[in-house]
Design an enzyme around this catalytic site. Structure first.
Site, PDB file in Angstrom:
ATOM      1  N   GLY A 257       0.800  -1.110   0.030  1.00 10.87           N
ATOM      2  CA  GLY A 257      -0.007  -0.168  -0.022  1.00 10.87           C
ATOM      3  C   GLY A 257       0.809   0.895   0.007  1.00 10.87           C
ATOM      4  O   GLY A 257       2.021   1.234   0.419  1.00 10.87           O
TER       5      GLY A 257
ATOM      6  N   GLN B  63       2.967   9.939   0.991  1.00 14.49           N
ATOM      7  CA  GLN B  63       4.167   9.416   1.231  1.00 14.49           C
ATOM      8  C   GLN B  63       5.250   9.686   0.088  1.00 14.49           C
ATOM      9  O   GLN B  63       6.162   9.052  -0.261  1.00 14.49           O
ATOM     10  CB  GLN B  63       4.031   7.878   1.266  1.00 14.49           C
ATOM     11  CG  GLN B  63       3.528   7.283   2.554  1.00 14.49           C
ATOM     12  CD  GLN B  63       3.186   5.789   2.546  1.00 14.49           C
ATOM     13  OE1 GLN B  63       2.495   5.190   2.044  1.00 14.49           O
ATOM     14  NE2 GLN B  63       4.281   5.214   2.802  1.00 14.49           N
TER      15      GLN B  63
ATOM     16  N   CYS C 102       5.872   0.003   7.137  1.00 11.99           N
ATOM     17  CA  CYS C 102       5.602   0.931   6.127  1.00 11.99           C
ATOM     18  C   CYS C 102       6.874   1.502   5.298  1.00 11.99           C
ATOM     19  O   CYS C 102       7.925   1.778   5.943  1.00 11.99           O
ATOM     20  CB  CYS C 102       4.998   2.319   6.908  1.00 11.99           C
ATOM     21  SG  CYS C 102       4.630   3.764   5.989  1.00 11.99           S
ATOM     22  N   LEU C 103       6.472   1.749   4.066  1.00  6.88           N
ATOM     23  CA  LEU C 103       7.487   2.102   3.329  1.00  6.88           C
ATOM     24  C   LEU C 103       8.337   3.427   3.761  1.00  6.88           C
ATOM     25  O   LEU C 103       9.643   3.622   3.407  1.00  6.88           O
ATOM     26  CB  LEU C 103       7.290   2.123   1.810  1.00  6.88           C
ATOM     27  CG  LEU C 103       6.740   1.061   1.079  1.00  6.88           C
ATOM     28  CD1 LEU C 103       6.370   1.405  -0.380  1.00  6.88           C
ATOM     29  CD2 LEU C 103       7.977   0.079   1.215  1.00  6.88           C
TER      30      LEU C 103
ATOM     31  N   HIS D 200      -4.602   1.456   7.523  1.00 12.32           N
ATOM     32  CA  HIS D 200      -3.234   2.180   7.713  1.00 12.32           C
ATOM     33  C   HIS D 200      -2.909   3.294   6.534  1.00 12.32           C
ATOM     34  O   HIS D 200      -2.379   4.358   7.131  1.00 12.32           O
ATOM     35  CB  HIS D 200      -2.270   0.961   7.370  1.00 12.32           C
ATOM     36  CG  HIS D 200      -0.685   1.343   7.114  1.00 12.32           C
ATOM     37  ND1 HIS D 200       0.364   0.994   8.104  1.00 12.32           N
ATOM     38  CD2 HIS D 200       0.134   2.140   6.426  1.00 12.32           C
ATOM     39  CE1 HIS D 200       1.419   1.446   7.657  1.00 12.32           C
ATOM     40  NE2 HIS D 200       1.312   2.386   6.797  1.00 12.32           N
ATOM     41  N   GLU D 201      -3.398   2.956   5.418  1.00  9.45           N
ATOM     42  CA  GLU D 201      -3.180   4.058   4.414  1.00  9.45           C
ATOM     43  C   GLU D 201      -4.101   5.204   4.542  1.00  9.45           C
ATOM     44  O   GLU D 201      -3.668   6.467   4.308  1.00  9.45           O
ATOM     45  CB  GLU D 201      -3.557   3.614   2.921  1.00  9.45           C
ATOM     46  CG  GLU D 201      -2.659   2.328   2.389  1.00  9.45           C
ATOM     47  CD  GLU D 201      -1.089   2.451   2.779  1.00  9.45           C
ATOM     48  OE1 GLU D 201      -0.773   3.425   2.439  1.00  9.45           O
ATOM     49  OE2 GLU D 201      -0.511   1.628   2.960  1.00  9.45           O
TER      50      GLU D 201
ATOM     51  N   HIS E 299      -2.576   7.598   6.842  1.00 10.46           N
ATOM     52  CA  HIS E 299      -1.692   8.457   6.356  1.00 10.46           C
ATOM     53  C   HIS E 299      -2.355   9.817   5.665  1.00 10.46           C
ATOM     54  O   HIS E 299      -1.499  10.915   5.744  1.00 10.46           O
ATOM     55  CB  HIS E 299      -1.012   7.735   4.771  1.00 10.46           C
ATOM     56  CG  HIS E 299       0.133   6.997   5.361  1.00 10.46           C
ATOM     57  ND1 HIS E 299       1.325   7.404   5.984  1.00 10.46           N
ATOM     58  CD2 HIS E 299       0.313   5.679   5.255  1.00 10.46           C
ATOM     59  CE1 HIS E 299       2.341   6.486   6.104  1.00 10.46           C
ATOM     60  NE2 HIS E 299       1.481   5.373   5.644  1.00 10.46           N
TER      61      HIS E 299
HETATM   62 NI    NI Z   1       2.503   3.470   5.470  1.00 10.14          NI
END
Ligand code: NI
Length: 159
Positions: A47, A52, A91-92, A133-134, A137
């Site tokens: 995701g 991000q 998370c990236l 989660h997304e 963000h």
């Molecule tokens: Ni993330």
């Protein structure tokens, strides 16, 4: 399509609230394409949310490797949430760290697709985790903020 740079943990951009998309312009389409490419690059992510990649817009992409394939969400809204589940998230934007987070077991989400059509999706398991989660963000929230008992796990050194 092009890879975009991923904004990392301490960047204040990740703490901002993203703005809705009022018109799906070619720029937004390119953003979606680039985000998918960036998420898939090196099989790193399941995701990715627009903040991000430094774009404060209410957009995210998800592919948890199930039958849905690539999912794109524009102006998403979680309209129902039920139950609880714990999952060890990463998370990236937060490389090298994971944490257990308690999320709803099931969610229903409403969003627009790239054609501007509204759709609803019901999700459970990993897809529900990923959606929450997304979506966080877009509101400046990172999974580490919600770590169960505040516990962060540090991954082994990566090569
Ligand atoms: Ni993330």
């Amino acid at each position: 399509m092009a890879l975009r740079n991923i904004v990392l943990e301490n960047d204040p951009l990740l703490r901002k609230t993203s703005r809705p998309v009022d018109e799906i312009t070619p720029r937004i389409i390119k953003l979606l394409d680039d985000m998918a490419e960036t998420m898939y690059y090196d099989n790193r992510g399941i995701g990715l949310a627009a903040p991000q990649v430094g774009v404060l817009r209410r957009v995210f992409v998800i592919d948890v490797g199930d039958d849905h394939g690539l999912l794109e969400f524009i102006n998403p809204e979680i309209i129902e949430a039920d139950g609880e589940q714990e999952y060890q998230e990463g998370c990236l934007s937060v490389p090298g760290k994971t944490a257990k987070v308690c999320r709803p077991a099931k969610v229903k989400i409403k969003a627009q697709n790239r054609n501007g059509e509204e759709f609803e999706l019901e999700a459970d398991g990993l897809l529900a985790v990923c959606i929450c989660h997304e979506n966080d963000h877009l509101n400046g929230i990172l999974f580490t903020d919600k770590a169960v008992d505040g516990k962060i796990y540090y991954a082994e050194e990566e090569e």
